[in-house]
Design a protein around this motif. Structure first.
Motif, short mmCIF file in Angstrom:
data_model
loop_
_atom_site.label_atom_id
_atom_site.label_comp_id
_atom_site.label_asym_id
_atom_site.label_seq_id
_atom_site.Cartn_x
_atom_site.Cartn_y
_atom_site.Cartn_z
N PRO A 141 0.84 -1.20 0.00
CA PRO A 141 0.00 0.00 0.00
C PRO A 141 0.88 1.25 0.00
N HIS A 142 0.55 2.23 -0.81
CA HIS A 142 1.42 3.40 -0.98
C HIS A 142 0.80 4.67 -0.42
N LEU A 143 -0.34 5.08 -0.98
CA LEU A 143 -1.04 6.27 -0.48
C LEU A 143 -2.53 5.95 -0.36
N VAL A 144 -3.20 6.64 0.57
CA VAL A 144 -4.63 6.41 0.77
C VAL A 144 -5.39 7.74 0.69
N ASP A 145 -6.71 7.64 0.56
CA ASP A 145 -7.56 8.80 0.75
C ASP A 145 -8.86 8.33 1.39
N VAL A 146 -9.55 9.28 2.02
CA VAL A 146 -10.77 8.97 2.77
C VAL A 146 -11.93 9.76 2.18
N ASP A 147 -13.04 9.07 1.99
CA ASP A 147 -14.28 9.74 1.59
C ASP A 147 -14.84 10.43 2.83
N MET A 148 -14.83 11.78 2.84
CA MET A 148 -15.22 12.52 4.04
C MET A 148 -16.73 12.51 4.26
#
Length: 315
Positions: free
Chosen positions: A287-294
């Motif tokens: 896993p490298h980078l993540v993002d979150v659905d706010m």
């Protein structure tokens, strides 16, 4: 009996270890994984419009893929993106745009670029194709990630292995507000600042990857506020993102193939990190980078090894 004893010992050692799972994998996302044809390095969620942008690398592959949050492939674009590293979606009252850091060494690299949602190039920061020294604010050398506030202020971590190891804050007209960092292990110095995010309390959080710590700065002044290293003795942090309620910080540890979920401190002292839970991914997922659905709280993980993006839903 011995097994039970060690389990009890572990429970007393870390009160969070026995905590139940916080996320489950959405096995139906995306609907057709075959659209991932390169190495998926980064992902960004536009929670306002229900879109997920994925940046991937490879020869003759579309560099940006766009999916719906349900997992349907919508479209892709390729113009002027060479080697995407970080990606971020900004929504303002009037507009949406997609920001990409490009670490390529060809004619488009060493830049931070702003695109329309359909892939039209709107703005280029840096000198395309030229790696720069930290003496010049807008001369990047492998910029790792960008975070843009609604005001248009930008936070850029410049240093995915290049000469620069710094955190830069720019105004919405791209003037330098402050600059922190240099190559090193001291307070406020970096060794591969790899990811950046901002909380509602005016603090900037940076994954200082090769120093195996997270460093925190005041967003107005750039002053150093503290650092966390206790949770990263085995593997440094690759990505930092807050959960939708800002109670937790989700941190990627690529070499351990896991997401660490840390308790986010309220206003005041940074203290030391407390690991609340983890999500263990399969071996070699990377896993490298993540993002979150706010809005929904879903976590999207860009995985270089598995060459896919996975979606995790909060339980």
């Amino acid at each position: 009996y011995l097994f039970l004893y060690f389990q009890l010992l572990n429970a007393f050692d870390n009160p969070w270890k026995g905590q139940q799972q916080m996320y489950k994998l959405d096995i139906g996302w995306p609907k057709i994984p075959e659209y991932f044809t390169g190495q998926t390095f980064c992902v960004a969620v536009d929670s306002l419009h229900g879109l997920v942008y994925v940046g991937q690398r490879g020869e003759n592959v579309p560099k940006v893929l766009v999916f719906s949050e349900e997992g349907y492939f919508l479209h892709s674009w390729n113009n002027t993106v060479e080697m995407p590293h970080g990606i971020f979606v900004l929504n303002t009252a009037t507009d949406s745009s997609v920001w990409i850091t490009d670490v390529g060494t060809g004619q488009y690299g060493h830049t931070v670029k702003q695109y329309s949602p359909s892939g039209k190039l709107l703005q280029v920061l840096g000198t395309p194709g030229n790696a720069g020294s930290s003496l010049i604010p807008l001369q990047f050398d492998q910029p790792a990630e960008v975070f843009v506030e609604e005001s248009g202020d930008l936070y850029i971590v410049d240093g995915d292995g290049g000469m620069n190891n710094r955190l830069l804050k720019l105004s919405n007209d791209f003037q330098e507000i402050w600059l922190a960092g240099a190559n090193g292990t001291g307070i406020g110095q970096f060794k591969i600042p790899h990811s950046v995010t901002v909380d509602p309390y005016g603090r900037v959080w940076v994954a200082d990857r090769d120093n195996k710590r997270i460093q925190v700065f005041d967003k107005v002044t750039g002053e150093w506020l503290g650092s966390w290293s206790g949770c990263f003795s085995e593997d440094g942090p690759y990505s930092v993102r807050f959960t939708a309620n800002y109670k937790y910080l989700i941190v990627v540890q690529l070499n351990m193939n896991r997401l660490a979920i840390l308790a986010a401190p309220p206003v005041g002292s940074i203290g030391d990190c407390v690991m609340v839970s983890t999500v263990q991914l399969a071996d070699e997922t990377k896993p490298h980078l993540v993002d979150v659905d706010m809005k929904s709280g879903a976590v999207y993980v860009a995985e270089i090894g598995a060459q896919q993006v996975q979606k995790y839903i909060p339980l």
